[in-house]
Enzyme design. Structure first.
Site, PDB file in Angstrom:
ATOM      1  CB  SER A 102      -0.886  -0.044   1.379  1.00  0.00           C
ATOM      2  OG  SER A 102      -1.288   1.372   1.184  1.00  0.00           O
TER       3      SER A 102
ATOM      4  CE1 TYR B  23      -6.414   4.919  -2.094  1.00  0.00           C
ATOM      5  CE2 TYR B  23      -4.564   4.387  -0.553  1.00  0.00           C
ATOM      6  CZ  TYR B  23      -5.804   4.313  -0.861  1.00  0.00           C
ATOM      7  OH  TYR B  23      -6.393   3.398  -0.412  1.00  0.00           O
TER       8      TYR B  23
ATOM      9  CB  THR C  84      -6.428   2.390  -5.379  1.00  0.00           C
ATOM     10  OG1 THR C  84      -5.767   1.652  -5.080  1.00  0.00           O
ATOM     11  CG2 THR C  84      -7.810   2.758  -4.805  1.00  0.00           C
TER      12      THR C  84
ATOM     13  CE  LYS D   4      -6.990  -2.632  -4.578  1.00  0.00           C
ATOM     14  NZ  LYS D   4      -7.908  -2.071  -3.701  1.00  0.00           N
TER      15      LYS D   4
ATOM     16  CG  HIS E 230     -11.020   0.751  -1.378  1.00  0.00           C
ATOM     17  ND1 HIS E 230     -10.211   1.696  -2.071  1.00  0.00           N
ATOM     18  CD2 HIS E 230     -10.576   1.176   0.069  1.00  0.00           C
ATOM     19  CE1 HIS E 230      -9.476   2.044  -1.346  1.00  0.00           C
ATOM     20  NE2 HIS E 230      -9.607   1.740  -0.180  1.00  0.00           N
TER      21      HIS E 230
END
EC number: 1.1.3.15
Length: 367
Positions: free
Chosen positions: A106, A129, A155, A230, A254
């Protein structure tokens, strides 16, 4: 207590973790309907097993973006793993490598891309992100490349953070002894205590709400790494992702933490697979807790699945050994499902091996 399935780790984690941390990992958005549905929807898919097939040898190996892995079960990105266990992402990286599969790190990890790379060899993807400061984004991508990461999982379902009421009640904030390691030394603010969820406030300040398809193309100008999109749930967005040059799609809601009352990912999967027309691989995350779930996803056209919460809960319970056990249990269950369905390799798993409540009757009624 003998752990016999992945779900048993959640209760152990609940008893071990501070309430704020457990709730952050476990909860979904608003009514949490989609959170329950991510699991429940799998129960509405039944098997049509074939018999008298020689299943003395079963091959679960596959390739993802050209990388060979031992099974179509990979690790999804989950934030702040050191809240679960002091080894955090280090333990997860080592467990994935030992299992011969892929770990996705992440952006909001409590270990940096460099630190995870230092744990040894392994195939790793970096979840991204897109922040308002594009220089920071470019730096992160370059660091992931240098650290040997093999793909970017972009994402796309978080222009704003979903309303996670448990985090609001708990005034969720990263414990003071931890930091978001990938952002250390960058002047992009901190996750401080607020009258709301600290993470929601932080995300609102940092994440770029203007993110659009043109940014997927922009990312391709700053990296040669393949980009997985994603957070796709519809055929329309699947076609746009292909047009934008995505290397693959992850069907994801998510972990049911964004928009409540979207379908379970297993329900959305077939629509996305049909729209992709085999041009790019389609993966799934959300609700996978059994080897039978993995088989059902592959039968509906997925090239593989990613698991999130089972990693966090097993990490909290038993550290690296727990994550290894989760991967092994899912592998064993999946192999057994293949054997009992009469499938010796992944390519033999077809739509004909399952029936869903939305299928028409396959046999004409007798008149």
């Amino acid at each position: 207590m003998e752990i016999t399935n992945v779900m048993e780790y959640e209760e152990i984690a609940k008893n071990k973790l501070p309430k704020m941390v457990y709730d952050y990992y476990a909860s979904g958005a608003e009514d949490q309907w989609t959170l329950k549905e991510n699991r429940n929807a799998f129960s509405r898919i039944l098997f049509r097993p074939r018999i008298l097939v020689d299943v003395s040898h079963i091959d679960m190996t596959t390739t993802v973006l050209g990388f060979k892995i031992s099974m179509p079960i990979m690790i999804a990105p989950t934030a702040m793993q050191k809240m679960a266990h002091p080894d955090g992402e280090y333990a997860t990286a080592r467990a994935a490598s030992a299992a011969g599969t892929i770990m996705t790190l992440s952006s909001w990890a409590t270990s940096s891309v460099e630190e995870v790379a230092s744990t040894g060899p392994g195939i790793r993807f970096f979840q991204l992100y897109v922040l308002k400061d594009r220089n920071v984004v470019a730096q992160l991508v370059r660091r992931a490349e240098r650290a040997g990461f093999k793909a970017i999982a972009l994402t796309v379902d978080t222009p704003r953070l979903g309303r996670r009421e448990a985090d609001i009640k708990n005034r969720f904030v990263l414990p003071p002894y931890l930091t978001l390691k990938n952002f250390e030394g960058l002047d992009i603010g901190k996750m401080d205590r607020t009258n709301d969820s600290g993470l929601a406030t932080y995300a609102a300040e940092q994440v770029d709400r203007s993110l659009s398809w043109k940014d997927v193309k922009w990312l391709q100008t700053i990296t040669t790494l393949p980009i997985l999109v994603k957070g796709v749930l519809t055929a329309e967005d699947t076609r746009l992702a292909i047009q934008a040059g995505a290397a693959g799609i992850i069907v994801s809601n998510h972990g049911a933490r964004q928009l409540d009352y979207v379908p379970a990912t297993i329900m959305a999967l077939e629509e996305v697979v049909k729209a992709a027309q085999g041009k790019i691989p389609v993966f799934l995350d959300g609700g996978v807790r059994r080897g039978t779930d993995v088989f059902k996803a592959l039968a509906l056209g997925a090239s593989g699945v990613f698991i999130g919460r089972p990693v966090l809960f097993s990490l909290a319970a038993e550290g690296e050994a727990g994550v290894k056990k989760v991967l092994q249990m899912l592998r064993d269950e999946f192999e057994l499902t293949m054997a009992l369905s009469g499938c010796r390799s992944l390519k033999e798993i077809t739509r004909d091996h399952i029936m869903t409540e939305w299928d028409r009757p396959r046999v004409a009624p007798r008149l």
